[in-house]
Design a protein around this motif. Structure first.
Motif, short mmCIF file in Angstrom:
data_model
loop_
_atom_site.label_atom_id
_atom_site.label_comp_id
_atom_site.label_asym_id
_atom_site.label_seq_id
_atom_site.Cartn_x
_atom_site.Cartn_y
_atom_site.Cartn_z
N GLY A 4 0.82 -1.22 0.00
CA GLY A 4 0.00 0.00 0.00
C GLY A 4 0.84 1.26 0.00
O GLY A 4 0.51 2.25 -0.67
N LEU A 5 1.95 1.24 0.72
CA LEU A 5 2.86 2.38 0.74
C LEU A 5 3.48 2.60 -0.63
O LEU A 5 3.55 3.74 -1.12
N SER A 6 3.90 1.53 -1.27
CA SER A 6 4.50 1.65 -2.60
C SER A 6 3.50 2.15 -3.62
O SER A 6 3.83 2.94 -4.51
N GLU A 7 2.25 1.69 -3.50
CA GLU A 7 1.23 2.08 -4.47
C GLU A 7 0.89 3.56 -4.35
O GLU A 7 0.75 4.26 -5.36
N VAL A 8 0.77 4.08 -3.12
CA VAL A 8 0.35 5.46 -2.93
C VAL A 8 1.52 6.43 -3.05
O VAL A 8 1.41 7.48 -3.70
N ALA A 51 12.64 11.32 5.19
CA ALA A 51 12.12 12.65 5.53
C ALA A 51 10.79 12.90 4.83
O ALA A 51 9.91 13.59 5.38
N PHE A 52 10.61 12.36 3.62
CA PHE A 52 9.33 12.50 2.94
C PHE A 52 8.23 11.80 3.74
O PHE A 52 7.10 12.30 3.82
N LEU A 53 8.54 10.64 4.31
CA LEU A 53 7.56 9.95 5.14
C LEU A 53 7.23 10.75 6.40
O LEU A 53 6.10 10.71 6.88
N GLN A 54 8.22 11.45 6.91
CA GLN A 54 8.01 12.27 8.11
C GLN A 54 7.25 13.55 7.79
O GLN A 54 6.40 14.00 8.57
N ASN A 55 7.57 14.15 6.65
CA ASN A 55 6.99 15.44 6.26
C ASN A 55 6.87 15.47 4.74
O ASN A 55 7.79 15.90 4.05
N PRO A 56 5.78 14.96 4.18
CA PRO A 56 5.66 14.82 2.71
C PRO A 56 5.63 16.17 2.01
O PRO A 56 4.73 16.98 2.21
N VAL A 57 6.62 16.40 1.17
CA VAL A 57 6.74 17.65 0.41
C VAL A 57 7.04 17.32 -1.05
O VAL A 57 7.37 16.18 -1.39
N GLY A 58 6.93 18.33 -1.92
CA GLY A 58 7.33 18.20 -3.32
C GLY A 58 6.48 17.25 -4.13
O GLY A 58 6.99 16.64 -5.08
N HIS A 59 5.19 17.13 -3.81
CA HIS A 59 4.34 16.18 -4.52
C HIS A 59 2.94 16.75 -4.71
O HIS A 59 2.59 17.77 -4.10
N GLU A 60 2.18 16.08 -5.54
CA GLU A 60 0.75 16.36 -5.65
C GLU A 60 0.01 15.05 -5.75
O GLU A 60 0.55 14.04 -6.23
N MET A 61 -1.24 15.04 -5.28
CA MET A 61 -2.05 13.83 -5.28
C MET A 61 -2.92 13.80 -6.53
O MET A 61 -3.61 14.78 -6.84
N ARG A 62 -2.89 12.68 -7.25
CA ARG A 62 -3.75 12.48 -8.42
C ARG A 62 -4.30 11.06 -8.36
O ARG A 62 -3.52 10.09 -8.33
N ASP A 63 -5.62 10.95 -8.29
CA ASP A 63 -6.28 9.65 -8.23
C ASP A 63 -5.79 8.80 -7.07
O ASP A 63 -5.59 7.58 -7.21
N GLY A 64 -5.56 9.44 -5.94
CA GLY A 64 -5.16 8.71 -4.74
C GLY A 64 -3.70 8.32 -4.69
O GLY A 64 -3.29 7.57 -3.80
N ARG A 65 -2.90 8.85 -5.62
CA ARG A 65 -1.46 8.54 -5.62
C ARG A 65 -0.65 9.83 -5.60
O ARG A 65 -1.08 10.85 -6.15
N ALA A 66 0.51 9.77 -4.95
CA ALA A 66 1.40 10.92 -4.88
C ALA A 66 2.36 10.89 -6.07
O ALA A 66 2.93 9.84 -6.39
N TYR A 67 2.52 12.05 -6.72
CA TYR A 67 3.45 12.18 -7.84
C TYR A 67 4.45 13.29 -7.54
O TYR A 67 4.06 14.37 -7.07
N LEU A 68 5.70 13.03 -7.83
CA LEU A 68 6.76 13.99 -7.54
C LEU A 68 6.64 15.18 -8.48
O LEU A 68 6.59 15.03 -9.71
N THR A 69 6.60 16.38 -7.90
CA THR A 69 6.51 17.60 -8.70
C THR A 69 7.73 18.51 -8.49
O THR A 69 7.98 19.37 -9.33
N ASP A 70 8.45 18.33 -7.41
CA ASP A 70 9.59 19.19 -7.11
C ASP A 70 10.66 18.36 -6.40
O ASP A 70 10.63 18.18 -5.19
N ALA A 93 -1.13 1.25 4.56
CA ALA A 93 0.12 1.01 3.82
C ALA A 93 0.52 -0.45 3.76
O ALA A 93 1.27 -0.85 2.87
N VAL A 94 0.02 -1.26 4.69
CA VAL A 94 0.45 -2.64 4.76
C VAL A 94 -0.14 -3.46 3.62
O VAL A 94 -1.24 -3.18 3.12
N SER A 95 0.59 -4.48 3.18
CA SER A 95 0.11 -5.36 2.11
C SER A 95 -0.98 -6.29 2.61
O SER A 95 -1.05 -6.63 3.80
#
Length: 418
Positions: free
Chosen positions: A82-86, A148-167, A359-361
């Protein structure tokens, strides 16, 4: 036991075991590179013997540490689908860079350094170990950028329930990265310094040969250890600025102050609505162990540094026993620190974005339990093997290293070969 609990236990176990190897490798490689630099500049044979001795212990720890890293990757793929997918599109990027650096760049340069003795020009051979050190710390940077992204998610946007790197740059500017990276580097320096000082102290206690090698090594380790200890304290407290801003509940639980806890609960209610967003209260225990242990080591290593004056450290002998006893302490504190950082993030896998339950499988608990037992046995075996090999070569001393020699060489040639 359910799948989530077993998966969390497996992650905690594999990460803790792996980071023991990483901490020693990061700390020790700096000493090896520094000692070889001293030899290249001064030409003194004692620095060559120091480089070979500590380099042998470094290679042993690095080789076995690579295997523990593979085990950790396996448990990621098995348990955290689940973590890998999102979030895999974001935090997978720095992890991919870490893999390329650790398994290709770092390992390649280390192999060239290990087998390049007496075959490569002196300055090229020296450059290789510094490249190994640089690659090791670059790997650490990318791992902590992902964390650090897991602690404080930055530089992304959510599309269809998934995070995509934008910065991508935002990952490196993350407020949860810089101080944590310097905290880990400081811990490695402390662990490496006490490792070098402790083994050198043991040889002085046993009154073994190669006094010049271990006298210089003792000074190097004792000089570096307090720098690492005080830096740990400094960057540890600096991290609390980001924690208070982005994870106030973690900080409240760490300090167990009723007023702060209530304020954090109200803030969580405003941010995420009704629910229990507090990590386990026992997180305060490893935090106190880590913090107080760091203060004790800072004072103890500073005292040892003062005792280098007029060689009191060796003459009194009691400090030598203290240095041997302090060797494992930094590794205990490292595990305490990771427990605070990771468990303190609960119940989030990605803070404010994805819970660990999401997040768990979706795998049967029996399968996770079987893999947990198997991976733990493998990791335990690797730790025991690492300790046995390091202890064996550490006891034998510089005259029994095979770096820079071949098995076909007579023993007398092995002692003098560079």
């Amino acid at each position: 036991m359910d799948t989530l609990l077993l998966a969390r236990l497996q992650f905690a176990t594999t990460t803790s075991f792996h980071f023991l190897f990483v901490t020693l490798s990061l700390g020790l490689v700096v000493f090896v590179a520094g000692m070889q630099t001293a030899y290249a500049i001064s030409g003194k044979a004692v620095y060559a013997r120091m480089t070979k001795f500590w380099g042998t212990l470094y290679v042993i720890n690095y080789a076995l540490g690579i295997v523990t890293g593979l085990v950790m990757e396996f448990q990621f793929g098995l348990n955290w689908g689940g973590l890998s997918e999102v979030a895999g599109n974001v935090f997978g990027a720095p992890l991919a860079l870490e893999t390329l650096i650790a398994f290709f760049v770092e390992a390649t340069f280390l192999g060239m350094w290990t087998f390049g003795w007496n075959r490569l020009p002196k300055w090229i051979h020296l450059a290789l170990i510094w490249l190994v050190a640089a690659a090791a710390y670059a790997s650490t940077l990318w791992v902590l950028a992902a964390n650090a992204f897991l602690q404080n998610p930055v530089g992304h946007e959510m599309r269809d329930g998934r995070a995509y790197l934008t910065d991508f740059g935002a990952l490196l500017r993350n407020a949860s990265l810089t101080d944590s990276l310097l905290h880990v580097v400081s811990a490695a320096l402390l662990a490496g310094g006490l490792f070098v000082a402790g083994i050198s102290a043991w040889h002085f206690i046993r009154r073994t040969n190669e006094e010049d090698v271990f006298r210089r090594s003792l000074r190097w380790g004792v000089a570096a250890a307090p720098v690492g200890a005080f830096s740990i304290i400094h960057f540890g407290f600096l991290q609390e600025v980001a924690i208070e801003r982005y994870q106030p509940m973690k900080l409240a639980v760490m300090y167990q102050e009723p007023t702060r806890l209530e304020a954090a609960r109200q803030l969580m209610l405003q941010r995420f609505g009704p629910g229990d967003f507090a990590p386990p209260s026992w997180v305060a225990v490893p935090y106190q162990v880590m913090m107080n242990g760091a203060f004790v080591l800072a004072l103890a290593t500073l005292a040892c540094l003062v005792l280098l004056f007029r060689n009191w450290l060796v003459r009194l002998r009691v400090p030598l026993y203290a240095l041997v006893a302090m060797m494992p302490v930094p590794f205990v504190l490292v595990i305490m620190g990771w427990l605070v950082r990771e468990v303190g993030r609960q119940p989030w896998a990605v803070y404010g974005l994805l819970t660990t339950e999401q997040a768990v499988s979706d795998v049967p608990p029996g399968l996770v339990l079987a893999s947990y037992i198997g991976f733990t046995l493998v990791l335990g075996l690797l730790v025991v093997l690492d300790y046995w090999l390091i202890a064996t070569f550490a006891r034998r001393g510089p005259r029994h290293t095979l770096l820079g020699t071949t098995l076909a060489e007579p023993a007398r040639d092995r002692l003098t070969a560079y």
